[in-house]
Design a protein around this motif. Structure first.
Motif: not given
Length: 382
Positions: A302-330
């Motif tokens: 689980s500690q390896y999730f850190f590696w990409y979870l830290s970079l995801l916030p830098l990309c959120l503003w360019r990822i055009k996923l709907s809220i519904r789809r995002s919640l389903c993936l989460c």
């Protein structure tokens, strides 16, 4: 929440982490499943060896840079939870760097705040740091590298990149997209900026390796580098490969097996680095690289999730996923982990033979991660 300043949110997030650090003492004494990460005890023992004037590698299973043990020596003579509080503080610094990096990319104020919140209040990042995992330090070094790189400070970026590689090996994969993003006319003939980046990085890696080898000898080289390349971890973990490694534990390592294990990673890393080779796309390229090496790695905790979870916030503003789809993936991501954790708990704490169920859960988790990465790439607007 929106009325609070970023500084207030950082203070609140830090207070939340410190509260969990204090709670960890009670939890460890009360419950059979400890809150504190087993690696934190390893770090502390290694720090104790350094305080006593011996090698941190005297502690069995310490496989990190001596700098980490040195950093945590206050665990011995100040406070046993010093390291956990330090990692929590590093979490806050990462959030600040996220906003600074997004400012360099002309992201809106609203999206900068949302991106910072996804790190500050992410349950996974909070728990991992407060349990005493040191990956937040590696993430901070990666963020500092990217921040300097985007400001065209390539020598300093190379120095920080070298430190991040020395601290944790995984950032080495970011070398590919960083190098490609500096190309001008030819991918294979290096230009001035590429040479600055490579020379400063390689020089410091070599210097740090030489210094540590001088003090700790081959033991340092093996535990910090060679072990991570040659390890054959047969313990249950999230990796899709774990059951294969478990069943072949008593057999000699096969070159074909290693090639089949690492070749998919290599192909994907090269393809993604080429596809997102623009400098403005570098944060996203690094995110995809991190997710690939975690998802396809033969060892995955689980500690390896850190590696990409830290970079995801830098990309959120360019990822055009709907809220519904995002919640389903989460939901799928959390649900697939829960299935695995249930089977692992029954094996480790109830003594039931659930290896087959863990393997099936690992396959499901792998498919979910591939689906998430595919959707993110498909909806990335660059």
């Amino acid at each position: 929440m929106d009325r609070l300043s970023l500084k207030a949110h950082c203070s609140l997030a830090f207070l939340l982490r410190v509260t969990l650090v204090l709670y960890s003492n009670f939890h460890d004494k009360t419950f059979s499943v400890p809150y504190t990460d087993v690696d934190y005890k390893v770090f502390t023992d290694a720090a104790r060896h350094m305080v006593e004037g011996s090698s941190p590698f005297e502690r069995h299973t310490y496989r990190y840079t001596p700098l980490l043990a040195l950093l945590l020596t206050p665990n011995i003579f100040i406070y046993e939870n010093f390291g956990k509080i330090l990692f929590s503080l590093v979490d806050i610094l990462i959030a600040i760097l996220i906003t600074k990096i997004l400012s360099l990319q002309y992201c809106s104020t609203r999206m900068k705040r949302i991106s910072a919140f996804t790190w500050l209040y992410n349950p996974f990042t909070i728990v991992i740091s407060t349990r005493g995992n040191a990956d937040s330090v590696a993430v901070l070094l990666v963020m500092m590298t990217l921040y300097l790189f985007l400001q065209d400070k390539f020598i300093l970026a190379g120095v920080l990149h070298a430190l991040s590689i020395h601290f944790r090996l995984y950032p080495v994969v970011f070398s590919i997209p960083m190098y490609f993003s500096l190309h001008q006319w030819n991918y294979f003939i290096p230009n001035k900026n590429q040479l600055k980046l490579v020379f400063s990085c390689v020089s410091l890696v070599a210097l740090l390796t030489a210094i540590n080898y001088y003090f700790y000898g081959y033991k340092y080289l093996y535990e910090s580098f060679i072990y991570h390349v040659t390890r054959k971890d047969t313990k249950h973990n999230f990796s899709v490969y774990f059951y294969m490694l478990y069943l072949s534990a008593n057999q000699p390592s096969s070159i074909i097996q290693k090639v089949c294990t690492f070749l998919p990673q290599l192909i994907l890393l090269l393809m993604l680095s080429y596809k997102y080779s623009g400098k403005s796309q570098l944060p996203f390229a690094m995110f995809t690289q991190a997710m690939v090496i975690v998802t396809y790695n033969p060892v995955l905790t689980s500690q390896y999730f850190f590696w990409y979870l830290s970079l995801l916030p830098l990309c959120l503003w360019r990822i055009k996923l709907s809220i519904r789809r995002s919640l389903c993936l989460c939901f799928l991501w959390i649900f697939s982990q829960s299935l695995w954790l249930l089977a692992a708990y029954l094996l480790e704490f109830q003594g039931l033979n659930t290896f087959t169920y863990i393997w099936i859960a690992s396959l499901f988790f792998f498919v979910v991660n591939v689906k998430i990465l595919n959707d993110i790439i498909a909806h990335f607007n660059w």
